[in-house]
Write an enzyme that holds these catalytic residues in place. Structure first.
Site, short mmCIF file in Angstrom:
data_model
loop_
_atom_site.label_atom_id
_atom_site.label_comp_id
_atom_site.label_asym_id
_atom_site.label_seq_id
_atom_site.Cartn_x
_atom_site.Cartn_y
_atom_site.Cartn_z
N SER A 260 0.84 -1.19 0.00
CA SER A 260 0.00 0.00 0.00
C SER A 260 0.88 1.25 0.00
O SER A 260 1.71 1.42 -0.87
CB SER A 260 -0.95 -0.05 1.20
OG SER A 260 -1.96 0.93 1.10
N HIS A 413 -7.45 -5.90 0.00
CA HIS A 413 -6.27 -5.07 0.21
C HIS A 413 -5.48 -5.60 1.39
O HIS A 413 -5.80 -5.33 2.55
CB HIS A 413 -6.71 -3.63 0.46
CG HIS A 413 -5.59 -2.65 0.48
ND1 HIS A 413 -4.87 -2.30 -0.64
CD2 HIS A 413 -5.05 -1.93 1.50
CE1 HIS A 413 -3.95 -1.41 -0.33
NE2 HIS A 413 -4.04 -1.17 0.97
#
Length: 432
Positions: A260, A413
């Site tokens: 990320s 994610h």
């Protein structure tokens, strides 16, 4: 048309997990390129109508040519790339995206606070304190180093930018798929890690408490000064400084990895510091691996308003007019050539634009080719008309060509042991 379609398959798909300078065609009923689940697209579009999740609504755009100088000339040799174009691109990214690091002179030192035998004697865990000194002022942050003991040294290593928490040597004894230290050790790698906020707080009002405020001695940042992503990359480089002092580690074979926002930082870290042999970006999306011009999922406008401390203010000025950006993220990958680059996406993480992450890697291929290295998309260099056929590889089927690798995994994610396994398989081909 059929011949062209066959050519594109030859160009961008390889037999899974094979390291080869040749590319191989994948055919048969088991082959199916990844595309976003229509139900998920509809769900996200309804939930966040201000953001695009529909591939059909991606705006038309033209990517800047990574080999085109500011003067308009095209780079045709490695010397011109290294001496002229690469420095130009670095300056453009500093000015418009990540900011410029200070040139203040400083001293760096690392102190070992404790050392522990781990994993039934398979590794040594070292709790460390790093200190940066400028004149009579100092700034410190913790980090950890894990060194395999049952493998012939010197070994390659992975520096992990951890954007979730600080993992102490005690914490690492408990298995965590996000940073699976034992898996990395078992694969024959040393590893080191720090927590982003220990170096530069991950909040808009954290400037005074972090390394950027320390370097500026409390003065406010200029518009083109480095922001947090660059500061975290700088921190990773200081850990690499320390790894260079450890005889059991081959410091010429060190990868930088992150998830990320950590993945965004890892890519820029490797651009700024060419000692990193591989950069690994996991689900880094906008401002990381994904093309800004696609405006898919998270956009320049959204990311710069939500996280203004990550990028210099100039980047925010391109919200809604991404086509005016003088750079795009494929050129960030180009800055990493001829070293290794690995990118991973997730099929449910459309916010990070998996296809945009893949295309960004594909569109960096001309620079890898110029520098004599194989890369995903290399056969598109002389026939860009084939680009419209390019699609990510099948789900959970890593694609590796030369210095580059990619996979899109199942799930949302996150960073998992499966992602790490695929990345380390790739790293084995370049570092071992």
């Amino acid at each position: 048309m059929l011949k062209r379609f066959q050519s594109i398959l030859l160009a961008v798909f390889t037999v899974p997990m094979i390291h080869s300078s040749a590319v191989s065609q994948v055919t048969g009923p088991s082959y199916q390129s990844w595309t976003a689940n229509p139900e998920l697209v509809a769900q996200l579009s309804n939930k966040q109508p201000d953001f695009n999740y529909d591939e059909a609504k991606v705006p038309s755009f033209e990517l800047p040519n990574p080999l085109k100088l500011v003067s308009g000339e095209i780079v045709t040799d490695a010397q011109s790339w290294n001496q002229t174009r690469r420095p130009e691109l670095m300056e453009l990214f500093r000015q418009h995206v990540y900011g410029r690091r200070p040139d203040t002179k400083y001293a760096f030192s690392a102190e070992q606070l404790s050392q522990t035998e781990m994993f039934d004697g398979a590794a040594l865990g070292c709790q460390m304190k790093a200190t940066i000194t400028i004149d009579d002022r100092s700034f410190s942050f913790p980090f950890v180093v894990f060194i395999p003991t049952k493998i012939e040294s010197p070994v390659p290593a992975v520096v992990f930018i951890n954007n979730r928490s600080f993992v102490s040597i005690e914490d690492a004894a408990t298995y965590d798929s996000f940073y699976p230290v034992k898996d990395i050790i078992d694969r024959g790698y040393a590893t080191a890690s720090f927590f982003t906020s220990d170096a530069d707080p991950d909040r808009a009002d954290g400037y005074a408490d972090g390394i950027r405020g320390f370097f500026a001695d409390g003065q406010p940042p200029s518009d083109d000064a480095w922001r947090s992503l660059s500061a975290w990359g700088f921190t990773a480089s200081r850990i690499l400084d320390h790894l260079q002092t450890i005889p059991q580690i081959n410091a010429t074979k060190v990868a930088i990895a992150g998830h990320s926002r950590g993945g965004k930082a890892s890519l820029w870290a490797a651009a700024e510091d060419q000692r990193f042999a591989i950069a690994y970006s996991n689900h880094s999306g906008c401002g990381g691996a994904a093309l800004s011009r696609r405006a898919f999922g998270e956009t320049v406008g959204r990311i710069t308003s939500a996280f203004p401390h990550w990028f210099c203010p100039s980047f925010a000025s391109y919200a809604g007019r991404e086509n005016d950006l003088p750079v795009d993220q494929h050129e960030l990958f180009a800055l990493l050539a001829p070293r290794g680059v690995y990118v991973s996406s997730a099929d449910e993480d459309l916010w990070a634009d998996p296809k945009g992450e893949y295309l960004s890697l594909v569109d960096s291929a001309p620079v890898f080719s110029l520098l004599g290295k194989h890369a995903i998309g290399e056969d598109l260099v002389n026939d860009v008309s084939l680009r419209s056929y390019v699609k990510p590889p099948p789900l959970n089927r890593p694609q590796i060509v030369g210095q580059t690798g990619y996979h899109i995994g199942s799930g949302g994610h996150g960073l998992t042991h499966v992602d790490w396994r695929h990345f380390l398989d790739f790293a084995d081909g370049l570092l071992k």
